[in-house]
Scaffold this motif. Sequence first.
Motif, PDB file in Angstrom:
ATOM      1  N   PRO A 222       0.793  -1.239   0.000  1.00 61.78           N
ATOM      2  CA  PRO A 222       0.000   0.000   0.000  1.00 61.78           C
ATOM      3  C   PRO A 222       0.820   1.281   0.000  1.00 61.78           C
ATOM      4  N   TYR A 223       2.140   1.147   0.117  1.00 62.96           N
ATOM      5  CA  TYR A 223       3.000   2.329   0.047  1.00 62.96           C
ATOM      6  C   TYR A 223       2.996   2.922  -1.364  1.00 62.96           C
ATOM      7  N   TYR A 224       2.674   2.077  -2.345  1.00 58.07           N
ATOM      8  CA  TYR A 224       2.731   2.511  -3.742  1.00 58.07           C
ATOM      9  C   TYR A 224       1.333   2.777  -4.286  1.00 58.07           C
ATOM     10  N   PRO A 225       1.178   3.824  -5.110  1.00 59.49           N
ATOM     11  CA  PRO A 225      -0.150   4.204  -5.613  1.00 59.49           C
ATOM     12  C   PRO A 225      -0.882   3.101  -6.368  1.00 59.49           C
ATOM     13  N   GLY A 226      -0.126   2.135  -6.929  1.00 54.64           N
ATOM     14  CA  GLY A 226      -0.774   1.050  -7.665  1.00 54.64           C
ATOM     15  C   GLY A 226      -1.762   0.263  -6.829  1.00 54.64           C
ATOM     16  N   PHE A 227      -1.543   0.245  -5.511  1.00 54.06           N
ATOM     17  CA  PHE A 227      -2.472  -0.452  -4.616  1.00 54.06           C
ATOM     18  C   PHE A 227      -3.874   0.122  -4.720  1.00 54.06           C
ATOM     19  N   PHE A 228      -3.973   1.410  -5.037  1.00 58.54           N
ATOM     20  CA  PHE A 228      -5.262   2.099  -5.062  1.00 58.54           C
ATOM     21  C   PHE A 228      -5.987   1.950  -6.403  1.00 58.54           C
ATOM     22  N   GLY A 229      -5.335   1.316  -7.372  1.00 59.26           N
ATOM     23  CA  GLY A 229      -5.945   1.190  -8.696  1.00 59.26           C
ATOM     24  C   GLY A 229      -7.285   0.478  -8.657  1.00 59.26           C
ATOM     25  N   GLY A 230      -8.304   1.092  -9.234  1.00 55.48           N
ATOM     26  CA  GLY A 230      -9.634   0.498  -9.267  1.00 55.48           C
ATOM     27  C   GLY A 230     -10.383   0.571  -7.960  1.00 55.48           C
ATOM     28  N   LYS A 231      -9.868   1.312  -6.990  1.00 61.83           N
ATOM     29  CA  LYS A 231     -10.514   1.411  -5.685  1.00 61.83           C
ATOM     30  C   LYS A 231     -10.761   2.868  -5.343  1.00 61.83           C
ATOM     31  N   THR A 232     -11.828   3.140  -4.664  1.00 65.31           N
ATOM     32  CA  THR A 232     -11.997   4.462  -4.075  1.00 65.31           C
ATOM     33  C   THR A 232     -11.055   4.580  -2.886  1.00 65.31           C
ATOM     34  N   ARG A 233     -10.863   5.786  -2.403  1.00 61.95           N
ATOM     35  CA  ARG A 233     -10.026   5.983  -1.224  1.00 61.95           C
ATOM     36  C   ARG A 233     -10.543   5.152  -0.059  1.00 61.95           C
ATOM     37  N   GLY A 234     -11.845   5.220   0.193  1.00 53.22           N
ATOM     38  CA  GLY A 234     -12.435   4.490   1.307  1.00 53.22           C
ATOM     39  C   GLY A 234     -12.300   2.987   1.157  1.00 53.22           C
ATOM     40  N   GLU A 235     -12.488   2.480  -0.055  1.00 51.21           N
ATOM     41  CA  GLU A 235     -12.355   1.040  -0.292  1.00 51.21           C
ATOM     42  C   GLU A 235     -10.927   0.575  -0.020  1.00 51.21           C
ATOM     43  N   ALA A 236      -9.959   1.368  -0.444  1.00 52.02           N
ATOM     44  CA  ALA A 236      -8.555   0.990  -0.247  1.00 52.02           C
ATOM     45  C   ALA A 236      -8.197   0.944   1.240  1.00 52.02           C
ATOM     46  N   PHE A 237      -8.598   1.964   1.978  1.00 50.14           N
ATOM     47  CA  PHE A 237      -8.301   1.977   3.409  1.00 50.14           C
ATOM     48  C   PHE A 237      -9.021   0.844   4.134  1.00 50.14           C
ATOM     49  N   SER A 238     -10.268   0.608   3.773  1.00 52.90           N
ATOM     50  CA  SER A 238     -11.033  -0.464   4.412  1.00 52.90           C
ATOM     51  C   SER A 238     -10.409  -1.822   4.131  1.00 52.90           C
ATOM     52  N   LEU A 239      -9.943  -2.040   2.902  1.00 59.13           N
ATOM     53  CA  LEU A 239      -9.303  -3.299   2.545  1.00 59.13           C
ATOM     54  C   LEU A 239      -8.033  -3.503   3.362  1.00 59.13           C
ATOM     55  N   TYR A 240      -7.230  -2.448   3.472  1.00 57.17           N
ATOM     56  CA  TYR A 240      -5.994  -2.552   4.238  1.00 57.17           C
ATOM     57  C   TYR A 240      -6.270  -2.844   5.713  1.00 57.17           C
ATOM     58  N   LEU A 241      -7.214  -2.143   6.304  1.00 58.11           N
ATOM     59  CA  LEU A 241      -7.512  -2.328   7.725  1.00 58.11           C
ATOM     60  C   LEU A 241      -8.084  -3.716   7.995  1.00 58.11           C
ATOM     61  N   THR A 242      -8.883  -4.228   7.071  1.00 56.51           N
ATOM     62  CA  THR A 242      -9.425  -5.577   7.221  1.00 56.51           C
ATOM     63  C   THR A 242      -8.302  -6.608   7.208  1.00 56.51           C
ATOM     64  N   GLU A 243      -7.348  -6.429   6.284  1.00 54.74           N
ATOM     65  CA  GLU A 243      -6.194  -7.326   6.218  1.00 54.74           C
ATOM     66  C   GLU A 243      -5.346  -7.216   7.484  1.00 54.74           C
TER      67      GLU A 243
END
Length: 271
Positions: free
Chosen positions: A117-138
């Motif tokens: 998640p340090y790299y912007p590619g992690f956010f590809g195809g995701k909203t900001r909220g979706e990306a943060f939620s995915l990371y926190l769930t993991e």
Amino acid sequence: MRADYHMHTEFSFDSTASLGVQIQSALDHGLEEICLTDHYEPAYPGLPLWQVDLAARREALKSPALASLQERITVRQGAEVGLLSLPGYEEEIHQLVAENQLDFVIASCHLCQGEDPYYPGFFGGKTRGEAFSLYLTELNHLVQHTIGPEDFSVVGHIDFPSKGCPYEDKMLRYTDAPDVLDALFRYLIDHGKGLEINTSIFRALGKDTLDMTWLKRYRALGGEIVTIGSDAHKPQDVGYGQQAAVAFLKEAGFSYLATFQQMQPIFHKIL
């Protein structure tokens, strides 16, 4: 107490700063205590070097020059353990902590579904909220299922995706994943573990700012253990953001800052 509890040295693959340089920088910045938390994460894709040689670091600290520096500042032995879903990994970490008599262990998540998640590619195809939620769930899953509670002290940089977030709003907010954060916070509180305020987010955003919603929620649920760490890989970053982080702790309702010895928290009154 001015203490930096997240620091890297030449014993981390991503730092060239010597032990002496980092310790001297801590002294120059008026710190009273530091903890060396070099990386241990043996399965990061393409990088077989995330394995700190703790025995070699411990021996290096015995040199006359470094021993002299340590007469002026407390230096604790720690590690930053990257959480991984690997067979036998929990036992591997247990052995690492026990054999090296560590004072402090940060449990961190640097990979989410195989991406950093340090790299912007992690956010590809995701909203900001979706990306943060995915990371926190993991992160929540990894904390509860890949490391024993006796083998870590705090969870590191829960706002890690903020560093690489390509959206205008880069801050982690409690509303991004309230149920997941509550589950994580309750697990930490129930097992006597804590969180860190990782001030590298201040450097990444270019200002000393922190969304208080998640920190206040952790406190409201009964959270007490918090450390402050600069995540410094360079001497100029050692101790960064200490004053701002303490102010955020006070605003969130905390009265104490934690340091650690032999995996046990020591509480220092915030003045």
